[in-house]
Each structure stands twice: as structure tokens, then as C-alpha cells.
Design a protein around this motif. Structure first.
Motif, mmCIF file in Angstrom:
data_model
loop_
_atom_site.group_PDB
_atom_site.id
_atom_site.type_symbol
_atom_site.label_atom_id
_atom_site.label_comp_id
_atom_site.label_asym_id
_atom_site.label_seq_id
_atom_site.Cartn_x
_atom_site.Cartn_y
_atom_site.Cartn_z
ATOM 1 N N GLN A 38 0.843 -1.194 0.000
ATOM 2 C CA GLN A 38 0.000 0.000 0.000
ATOM 3 C C GLN A 38 0.879 1.244 0.000
ATOM 4 O O GLN A 38 1.846 1.339 0.752
ATOM 5 N N VAL A 39 0.545 2.190 -0.857
ATOM 6 C CA VAL A 39 1.266 3.458 -0.941
ATOM 7 C C VAL A 39 0.253 4.578 -0.817
ATOM 8 O O VAL A 39 -0.792 4.559 -1.471
ATOM 9 N N GLN A 40 0.553 5.543 0.014
ATOM 10 C CA GLN A 40 -0.290 6.728 0.137
ATOM 11 C C GLN A 40 0.443 7.914 -0.458
ATOM 12 O O GLN A 40 1.639 8.118 -0.177
ATOM 13 N N LEU A 41 -0.262 8.711 -1.256
ATOM 14 C CA LEU A 41 0.342 9.811 -1.996
ATOM 15 C C LEU A 41 -0.354 11.120 -1.639
ATOM 16 O O LEU A 41 -1.591 11.158 -1.545
ATOM 17 N N VAL A 42 0.431 12.168 -1.469
ATOM 18 C CA VAL A 42 -0.113 13.487 -1.164
ATOM 19 C C VAL A 42 0.547 14.503 -2.079
ATOM 20 O O VAL A 42 1.774 14.697 -2.027
ATOM 21 N N GLU A 43 -0.260 15.174 -2.903
ATOM 22 C CA GLU A 43 0.247 16.212 -3.787
ATOM 23 C C GLU A 43 0.184 17.576 -3.093
ATOM 24 O O GLU A 43 -0.687 17.819 -2.261
ATOM 25 N N SER A 44 1.090 18.442 -3.492
ATOM 26 C CA SER A 44 1.084 19.813 -2.998
ATOM 27 C C SER A 44 1.766 20.703 -4.025
ATOM 28 O O SER A 44 2.391 20.215 -4.967
#
Length: 122
Positions: A1-7
Motif C-alpha cells: 500500500q502506498v499513500q500519496l499526497v500532492e502539494s
């Protein structure tokens, strides 16, 4: 599982620049290729750029070649999209996504971030 957060999204005038970041959690991030997609209002999600797990290989949509640069820092679990010479047509929500090997088909990517809005004014 990979969690991604853009900014890094925001409002910029035409001709300006922005740098988007995609920060990932998970020990295996460095083994994934990462892609950026964008979706303008009322349109389909389109491929923008992708980078291999090593950072050696990359691919760009014709519409952004020469203006956008994708890069990654595996030590920081982060991928960047440097966007220069922005045009109003670049306005969209930008998403990062990961899979084992990159391609330009959003349906093939199992993990996605929540997106960041980029608005380019004329």
C-alpha cells in the motif's frame, strides 16, 4: 500500500512557474514508477509525465514537452513536477499515481493522490 499526497498547486499568471510535489508513504516507494496526470473540468484525466523507479527513464505528453520536468528524490520519497511557461490550457487538477512500470493509461495505476489544483490566468 502506498499513500500519496500532492502539494504545490495554486494560481499563477500565464508564463509563470509552479513546482508540484508528490510525497509518498511506504517503504517500497523507490520501487515504483510515478506519473502525473491532470484533469480539467468536464474532461478526461490525461497523462502529463512519468518517471521510472530509478529516475533514469521518463516520458512526457507532447503538450508539455520542453516546459515541464519530472524528477524524483527517493531518499525523500518525493516526486516533483517543475512546470514552466504555464499556459491557461494547463489549468486542471493534477494527480500523481504509482505503478510498477510507467505508461500513460490512468486505468493502469492502482494508487492515486487526492490532487492539487493548478489555475493559470491569462
Amino acid at each position: 500500500q502506498v499513500q500519496l499526497v500532492e502539494s504545490g498547486g495554486g494560481l499563477v499568471q500565464a508564463g509563470g512557474s509552479l513546482r508540484l510535489s508528490c510525497a509518498a508513504s511506504g517503504r517500497t516507494f523507490s520501487s515504483y514508477a510515478v506519473a502525473w496526470f491532470r484533469q480539467a473540468a468536464g474532461k478526461e484525466r490525461d497523462f502529463v509525465a512519468a518517471i521510472s523507479w530509478s529516475g533514469i527513464g521518463s516520458s512526457y505528453a507532447d503538450s508539455v514537452k520542453g516546459r515541464f520536468t519530472i524528477s524524483r528524490d527517493n531518499a525523500k520519497n518525493t516526486v516533483y513536477l517543475q512546470m514552466n511557461s504555464l499556459e491557461p490550457e494547463d489549468t486542471a487538477v493534477y494527480y500523481c499515481a504509482v505503478r510498477t512500470n510507467y505508461n500513460n493509461s490512468p486505468a493502469d495505476y492502482p494508487y492515486w493522490g487526492q490532487g492539487t489544483q493548478v489555475t493559470v490566468s491569462s
